[in-house]
Design a protein around this motif. Structure first.
Motif, short mmCIF file in Angstrom:
data_model
loop_
_atom_site.label_atom_id
_atom_site.label_comp_id
_atom_site.label_asym_id
_atom_site.label_seq_id
_atom_site.Cartn_x
_atom_site.Cartn_y
_atom_site.Cartn_z
N ARG A 157 0.84 -1.20 0.00
CA ARG A 157 0.00 0.00 0.00
C ARG A 157 0.87 1.25 0.00
N ASP A 221 -0.97 -4.00 -1.62
CA ASP A 221 -1.84 -3.00 -2.23
C ASP A 221 -3.19 -3.62 -2.59
N GLY A 222 -4.28 -2.97 -2.15
CA GLY A 222 -5.63 -3.46 -2.44
C GLY A 222 -6.18 -4.43 -1.43
N GLU A 224 -7.41 -5.43 2.31
CA GLU A 224 -7.98 -4.74 3.47
C GLU A 224 -7.83 -5.51 4.77
N ASN A 252 -12.50 -9.77 -1.75
CA ASN A 252 -13.06 -8.72 -2.60
C ASN A 252 -13.35 -9.33 -3.97
N SER A 273 -2.83 -13.77 -6.97
CA SER A 273 -4.14 -13.11 -6.97
C SER A 273 -5.00 -13.69 -8.07
#
Length: 295
Positions: A157, A221-222, A224, A252, A273
């Motif tokens: 992030r 990054d991305g 949560e 997500n 991912s």
């Protein structure tokens, strides 16, 4: 002896087979008597019915034997997946090229041998990167060569990058090698290998900067929320290395899994991912193979 007694004894003798006759000989009373001597049984000839039965059974045995031999030969010459009932469905693992450790410079020991107290990887770090699996599309920006610190930090992030960059500067980082690819199922994999000047610097960056042993470290990054995946970390056992695995929760649109591997002077970061769900099987397989290359 009277005539009646003689005739009775003669009839009794005719009913009792001779002790010298074969057991399967025709009974004596069925053979015409002659005046030349005792009755003699002629050689028994098999009937046509018996001969036909033997012929039919012989032919049947030959045919069955031929079919059995042909079936056995057919099965042994076929692939397992071609034999009905023996087909094995894929368990989700990827097909990687054959792996081997790279050559070392002359007189350089492997990282975890008695002569290498500092646990240093003397091999070219780029040669220790896991290759892309068969059928994957390589990432042109992560093609197995050297990458910059900023490329590595782009995984995290934005708010965490400055602090991580400072930690890398203070930890005597030597260089970073990386490779990435995307498989046909949409899974994107990235592998980064960071080599430090010593095992102490590698451990310090792992423990203090990325906090690999907890969920309190900087997030990708991305992402949560995360949880540690202790099952994979327990299942993958490679001597002299430390493994920490994480999975994104809640999911997500895309889900990410990642792992840190500390092997001597080198720290690896592996990320996967995928839209919907990042699958566990190829992730564990990838982590295991990269771990083995470093250990």
């Amino acid at each position: 002896m009277t005539t009646e007694q003689t005739e009775t004894e003669t009839e009794a003798d005719a009913r009792i087979p001779s002790q010298t006759e074969p057991q399967d000989a025709i009974p004596a009373q069925q053979v015409p008597l002659t005046h030349a001597g005792p009755p003699v049984a002629p050689a028994r000839r098999p009937s046509r019915r018996v001969l036909w039965a033997v012929a039919r059974w012989t032919a049947a045995v030959l045919v069955c034997g031929g079919l059995g031999a042909g079936s056995a030969l057919g099965i042994t010459s076929m692939e397992r997946t071609d034999v009905p009932g023996l087909a094995t469905e894929s368990d989700g693992r990827w097909e990687y090229p054959k792996l081997s450790l790279p050559a070392l410079p002359a007189d350089a020991p492997r990282p975890f041998t008695q002569d290498n107290v500092g646990e240093i990887h003397h091999a070219d770090l780029r040669k220790l990167l896991l290759p892309a699996p068969v059928g994957a599309t390589p990432d042109p920006k992560l093609n197995g060569g050297w990458v910059t610190v900023d490329q590595y930090l782009s995984l995290y992030r934005q708010d965490d990058r400055a602090e991580l960059k400072e930690a890398l500067t203070e930890s005597a980082l030597r260089h970073i090698a990386a490779r990435g690819w995307t498989t046909p199922d949409g899974t994107t994999t990235k592998v980064y290998l960071l080599r430090f000047n010593s095992v102490a610097f590698a451990e310090a960056f792992k423990d203090d900067a990325v906090q690999a042993g907890s969920v309190d470290g900087p997030l990708l990054d991305g992402v949560e929320g995360i949880t540690m995946d202790s099952e994979i970390a327990t299942a993958v056992r490679v001597s002299y290395t430390a493994l920490y695995t994480f999975v994104e929760l809640p999911k997500n649109a895309d889900q990410t899994r990642w792992a840190y591997i500390q092997a001597g002077d080198t720290l690896a970061l592996i990320t996967q991912s995928r839209k919907g769900e990042a699958l566990e099987v190829p992730f564990q397989q990838t982590v295991t193979l990269q771990n083995q290359l470093l250990g």
